[in-house]
Design a protein around this motif. Structure first.
Motif, PDB file in Angstrom:
ATOM      1  N   ALA E   8       0.853  -1.205   0.000  1.00 59.00           N
ATOM      2  CA  ALA E   8       0.000   0.000   0.000  1.00 59.00           C
ATOM      3  C   ALA E   8       0.885   1.250   0.000  1.00 59.00           C
ATOM      4  O   ALA E   8       0.692   2.162  -0.822  1.00 59.00           O
ATOM      5  CB  ALA E   8      -0.904  -0.019   1.224  1.00 59.00           C
ATOM      6  N   LEU E  10       3.997   1.593  -0.963  1.00 65.00           N
ATOM      7  CA  LEU E  10       4.736   1.726  -2.235  1.00 65.00           C
ATOM      8  C   LEU E  10       3.788   2.169  -3.356  1.00 65.00           C
ATOM      9  O   LEU E  10       4.067   3.115  -4.099  1.00 65.00           O
ATOM     10  CB  LEU E  10       5.391   0.375  -2.571  1.00 65.00           C
ATOM     11  CG  LEU E  10       6.501   0.373  -3.630  1.00 65.00           C
ATOM     12  CD1 LEU E  10       7.548   1.410  -3.330  1.00 65.00           C
ATOM     13  CD2 LEU E  10       7.129  -1.001  -3.706  1.00 65.00           C
ATOM     14  N   ALA E  11       2.623   1.503  -3.429  1.00 69.51           N
ATOM     15  CA  ALA E  11       1.698   1.799  -4.532  1.00 69.51           C
ATOM     16  C   ALA E  11       1.161   3.214  -4.428  1.00 69.51           C
ATOM     17  O   ALA E  11       0.919   3.883  -5.433  1.00 69.51           O
ATOM     18  CB  ALA E  11       0.544   0.792  -4.529  1.00 69.51           C
ATOM     19  N   ALA E  13       2.842   5.717  -2.983  1.00 69.84           N
ATOM     20  CA  ALA E  13       3.932   6.701  -3.123  1.00 69.84           C
ATOM     21  C   ALA E  13       4.214   6.981  -4.590  1.00 69.84           C
ATOM     22  O   ALA E  13       4.537   8.120  -4.959  1.00 69.84           O
ATOM     23  CB  ALA E  13       5.193   6.157  -2.451  1.00 69.84           C
TER      24      ALA E  13
END
Lengths: 101, 92, 503, 108, 348
Positions: E8, E10-11, E13
């Motif tokens: 979550a 990473l996606a 950001a």
């Protein structure tokens, strides 16, 4: 035996993580480029060092343990050179080191 | 054990997110570049942790390549990108 | 037809790639001869493929020996061979033109800015890559492979535009590069959505599995936007005038003649083979409307231009409209095939005509030294062959009877009347009249009988002859319309085609 | 909401943001950056699609590898043209209107 | 649960970082944020079980793309452009840029379309975003499972690693054209005649010995790692692209540090090195056509051998091409002196 090894590596990895945190906090808090370089290299050699040490204990074969160690040494070398270059460039670029007034 | 490694990897990712502030705020370009250098190292650490957490040995090779090439951007920045405006740079 | 038989299909792709590599190594002097050798080789192989397709119907060639969904197939049906033929003819003419174009500039190099890089060497390598990507695109039957050919086409075409290193050419080349990269990316996103929804990349398999859903509608929208942008359909044509008019004339001829047609072909192929008619009537109507608007708007702008090459560029904007009109006409009804073949036929005739007009314009501009329409008095006397070539091309654009343009217009108009959308017929005919206007915008001053001295710098005969021959070629298009339309019938998506007697 | 869906939505987000940025920003370097990231967005979608089944699909991975190499070639060429344009006219922007180049049009 | 949180973060950001890259005030910040974006994308490849792509992204993203952008920005910003040749319109833009120049060396270039264009643009793009988002979320179970077909035919492909099999056997035609794109890019860049354009000068020639030391240390290691990746490609993630990218980055480092004077050795040596990969691939592809009837259809007995030969030459060409793309100056024709060029091409 395995659990002791497990705990040891867990502890080492956590210490490594702590140093990464220290590096980041240093990066944000320090007043100028040159201090931040110290924070950067702390995270490099010590933070990654502990993480690598923790992982080596868990590494399956000797080859992968050696590979992880090599990775750490490479990061050390390139991190130090990069820090040196940035410091030289910043100095020549006219960025005055911070003086405590 | 993998659960812990994943936790530390997540923690390091949050470290990178926090580090982005320095790139945004950093007054001078060298500040930004050394933060990018720090991200490289943190990336290597995350990859190593993921390699053992997800038992994907190939990620160690990725970490190896990233360790090797982490400094190329910084070197390019220092040597090619960032000039002092009036310094025309003496010919090598 | 034996071992070699089906392998003819690979020659039009492999030969130019091999020549490009060789030309890169061998350098400027012998690159043109390599180019001409390749041109004849490709003409030969396209003829062989055409004959095979005429006799045995469509050919499917499994690359690497792997069958369809996993491996990549080449697929040659009537449409693909028709497009290969177009590329071979126009390509051969432009190659001959380029040999004259670059050698004649070598001797008077004094005037040309310091030509340190060997531009003619780069031209031939870029042109061979472009030719290979065009042939690869017409033959490929795999969605992702089409993306790679699109990228090669875009990069080499942009390289050709920026070969002319003045500021205007560089900025229009830059803008063209952004357009072509954005178009390819939109196409790739469409392919990714199709792969996500249907799980395959092969066009035939995609066609079978196709169903109207969120992913397929978005894929259709993205692919249409991407290809309309690359072809230069009316609202998205902003990059065309600068790119076509600022490039060196062989590059303009190639871009205007062939590159625009390739992205149109790709949209046509996907529209009817994969999305079976655009997933519904709506999108076709929109494209038809934009096409009609392009015809009128492009022609009006062309008449107002003050420079010859910009006039031709806006003429392309208008002629592209004819191609997109077929999307609103070509339904599975009886007139579907007429509209479809009319549009494709127009692509062929426009390619020949426009390439010839750009080549003759290049010859004229080189000799007269400027391309300002107001100072073109008496050019016809100075350079009769070039102006004659321009006029023949103009006749094809107007769609007058003896030319290929007429056949195309006849098919499109009859389809629009049969389908009841008579307003399209009106726009088509109005387009012909407007085309006459802007062609005469140049021919009137050029053909005035006024005393003129010899031309500033006589261009080599080679340039004018090739332009004239190619323009004259579009007459054969009219004569050979029966066999060519028979060729188009092979593998056409309009199965319900009746052997109605078209001219 | 399996983890893969996060990445698929993230790829759509990047694609849309970069499409907007590509059209709006005039500076050549920003446009090339936007194109690069749009490429990464499409590749993210492909890799996400590859990860849906229990068996990771190698075909999208091959497509993405090919795409990365094509993207780096296109970026290198675009940057070279931008560099050359800057050398020629001292500006890293595309001229807004088409240059009605009335200067003596010598057939280059 | 924790991995979900990792994904979550990473996606989420990535799009925000992409937005920041495009909207930051100055170029340096944009490029450096872009380098961070590349790193995060490499991490997402690792999370999505795509180590091959993570390898390529790390090598090409960290090693080359960042350096390419920084080199270009350096070229754009570094030297004051002589205003004499600028048309009046561009001088006005240059003045505006000079006026709002903040700190040294930071070009400020917030030149954007007028506000109403931006507003008119947001509606269709948001609609596209929503449509794509909905399409992506509602992906059905695809009818064809290529993953299964690829693994069924794996042993017939001559290599054990799925991605290498697809790249060099099932869809080798794509790879052939892709190598063509690399060669085309070099020719297109050289046709721009950038030779007269001075590369960004070394801002400092004093601090170089340390760099020379590092590069001399890294060169053998990178060649070994390149060879390892190439050899490992048959069984595990790796292969010609990743190896070529690592060696290409080595070339970039050599050129940057001045150990190899750009442009690389002139004359046909470099051109042969660039074209050899594509020529060998095309040659073998057509040669096997005569034997087995289809282009790129390797005879079953010698599949593995042919693939390894092709990969070896591909690595050399990819490495040279990526380094040549960074140098962007064509080899000078008239320069007689044979540069000392221990370019890795000649060595490995």
């Amino acid at each position: 035996m395995a659990s002791v090894l497990g705990w040891a590596s867990a502890a080492l990895v956590l210490v490594g993580a702590f140093f990464f945190l220290a590096g980041t906090v240093g990066l944000l808090r320090f007043p100028d480029v040159y201090n931040r370089l110290h924070a950067l290299t702390k995270a490099d050699n010590v933070g990654l060092g502990f993480v690598v040490l923790g992982l080596i204990l868990q590494a399956g074969s000797l080859l992968s343990a050696f590979k992880i160690l090599l990775i750490w040494l490479l990061v050390l070398a390139s991190g130090a050179t990069a820090a040196h270059l940035v410091a030289t460039a910043a100095l020549r670029g006219g960025i005055k080191p911070w003086k405590h007034r | 054990m993998p659960e812990l490694y994943l936790g530390v990897a997540t923690f390091l990712l949050l470290n990178i997110m926090v580090g982005l502030i320095r790139i945004l705020r950093g007054p001078t370009p060298p500040d930004r570049m050394l933060t990018a250098q720090l991200f490289g190292t943190t990336g290597v650490a995350i990859l190593l942790l993921l390699a053992s957490a997800l038992s994907l040995p190939a990620l160690t090779d990725v970490a190896l390549v990233l360790a090797l090439l982490g400094a190329v951007a910084t070197v390019a920045f220092v040597l090619r990108a960032w000039h002092k405006p009036d310094l025309d740079g003496e010919e090598e | 037809m034996g071992l070699i038989g089906s392998n003819w299909l690979v020659v039009p792709i492999v030969l130019p790639l091999a020549t490009a590599t060789l030309a890169m190594l061998v350098g400027r002097r012998s690159a043109p001869y390599l180019g001409l050798l390749t041109a004849s080789g490709i003409l030969l192989s396209v003829a062989a493929i055409g004959l095979t397709v005429l006799e045995e119907g469509t050919i499917r060639y499994q690359l690497g020996g792997w069958e369809a969904p996993l491996g990549i197939n080449l697929y040659a049906d009537g449409l693909a061979v028709f497009m290969l033929l177009m590329t071979a003819i126009v390509g051969a003419a432009v190659s001959a033109y380029a040999v004259g174009y670059f050698t004649s500039r070598q001797d008077e190099s004094g005037r040309v800015a310091g030509d340190s890089g060997d531009r003619s060497g780069s031209f031939w390598v870029l042109w061979m890559f472009l030719w290979a990507s065009l042939n690869g695109l017409f033959l490929s039957a795999d969605a992702f492979n089409l993306y790679v050919t699109l990228e090669i086409m875009g990069l080499s075409a942009a390289g050709l535009v920026t070969l002319e290193r003045r500021q205007s050419a560089l900025s229009s080349g830059m803008r063209y590069l952004f357009v072509t990269l954005l178009g390819s990316l939109a196409y790739l996103m469409g392919v990714a959505l199709l792969y996500g929804a249907l799980g395959a990349l092969d066009l035939a398999t995609l066609g079978e599995l196709m169903y109207p859903g969120a992913a397929t509608w978005s894929a259709l929208a993205l692919i249409t936007l991407g290809m309309a942008l690359k072809t230069g359909l009316f609202p998205l044509h902003f990059w065309m005038p600068a790119a076509y008019s600022n490039a060196i004339s062989p590059a303009s001829a190639l871009l205007a003649g062939l590159v625009g047609k390739a992205s149109f072909y790709l949209l046509l192929r996907l529209w009817f083979d994969v999305f079976d008619g655009g997933l519904g009537p709506g999108p076709g109507q929109v494209l038809g409307l934009l096409g009609a608007a392009a015809i009128v708007w492009g022609a009006v702008m062309a008449v107002r231009q003050r420079r010859l090459k910009r006039l031709l560029a806006y003429s392309s904007v208008s002629q592209i409209g004819y191609l997109f009109v077929l999307f609103s006409l070509a339904t599975t009804a009886s007139w579907g095939f007429d509209a479809w073949s009319g549009g494709v036929y127009h692509a062929f005739s426009h390619a020949c005509a426009k390439a010839a007009m750009f080549m003759s314009a290049g010859a004229i501009v080189r000799s007269v030294g400027h391309d300002d329409l107001d100072r073109m008095q008496g050019v016809g006397q100075q350079m009769p062959l070039a102006v004659a070539g321009f006029a023949l091309g103009g006749v094809t654009l107007m769609g007058l009877p003896p030319t290929g343009g007429f056949t195309a217009k006849w098919l499109l108009v009859s389809a629009s009347l049969e389908s009841g959308q008579w307003w399209i017929a009106v726009v088509l005919l109005a387009g012909g009249v407007l085309a006459a206007l802007y062609v005469l915008r140049f021919l009137n001053p050029a053909l005035i009988q006024v005393k003129v001295g010899p031309v500033a710098r006589p261009a080599t005969q080679n340039l004018e002859v090739t332009a004239f021959v190619l323009a004259f070629g579009s007459f054969f298009l009219a004569l050979l319309s029966a066999p060519l339309l028979a060729l188009l019938r092979i593998g056409t998506p309009f199965a319900s085609v009746l052997l109605v007697g078209t001219p | 909401m399996s983890p893969v869906t996060f990445y698929l939505l993230s790829s759509v987000g990047i694609f849309v943001v970069c499409l907007y940025g590509l059209i709006v920003h005039a500076h050549l370097i920003r446009k090339i950056l936007a194109l690069n990231m749009m490429g990464s967005a499409v590749f993210l979608l492909l890799t996400g699609v590859a990860r849906r089944g229990e068996l990771t699909d190698p075909v999208p991975h091959a497509m993405v590898l090919t795409g990365i190499v094509v993207a780096v070639s296109a970026t290198a060429f675009a940057l070279a043209v931008a560099r050359r344009l800057y050398e020629e006219c001292g500006r890293a922007y595309l001229p807004e209107e088409d240059p009605e180049d009335l200067s003596e049009e010598r057939e280059g | 649960m924790l991995s979900l949180f990792f994904d979550a973060v990473l996606a989420l950001a990535l799009p925000l970082l992409a937005w920041r890259v495009l909207t930051t005030r100055d170029l340096y910040r944009a490029v450096i944020l872009f380098i961070a974006f590349g790193l995060l994308v490499a991490l997402s490849w690792a999370r999505l079980d795509a180590p091959d792509i993570a390898l390529a992204e790390a090598a090409i993203g960290a090693g080359l793309t960042g350096a390419l952008f920084l080199n270009t920005v350096g070229g754009l910003v570094g030297r004051k452009r002589s205003p004499s040749r600028e048309s009046d319109e561009s001088r006005e833009v240059a003045e505006r840029r000079e006026a709002i120049q903040s700190s040294p060396g930071e070009p400020v270039d917030e030149v954007m379309r007028p506000w109403w264009v931006r507003l008119a643009l947001t509606v269709p793009i948001l609609a596209l975003g929503l449509a794509l988002g909905w399409a992506v979320v509602s992906f059905p179970e695809p009818a064809i499972d290529l993953a299964q077909q690829a693994s069924d035919n794996l042993e017939a492909s001559g290599v054990d690693h799925g991605v290498t099999a697809v790249l060099l056997n099932f869809r080798s035609y794509d790879t052939l054209l892709e190598i063509g794109v690399l060669l085309l890019a070099v020719v297109a860049v050289w046709s721009l005649d950038l030779g007269r354009v001075r590369g960004g000068q070394a801002a400092l020639s004093k601090g170089l010995p340390v760099l020379h030391g590092l590069v001399r240390l890294l060169t053998p290691i990178m060649i070994i790692v390149g060879g390892y990746l190439l050899w490992a490609g048959a069984k595990q993630p790796g292969g010609a692209f990743q190896a070529g990218a690592v060696l290409g980055a080595l070339g970039v480092l050599l050129v940057l540090s001045g150990l190899v004077r750009p442009p690389l050795s002139d004359g046909s040596g470099l051109r042969i090195g660039l074209a050899v990969g594509f020529a060998v691939f095309l040659g073998i592809g057509t040669a096997v056509m005569l034997a087995t009837g289809e282009l790129l259809n390797y005879p079953p007995a010698s599949t593995y051998g042919l693939i390894i030969i092709i990969e070896l030459f591909l690595t050399v060409s990819i490495a040279l091409t990526l380094a040549a793309l960074f140098v962007t100056a064509p080899p000078r024709k008239e320069q007689g002196s044979k540069e000392h060029s221990e370019e890795k091409g000649e060595e490995s």
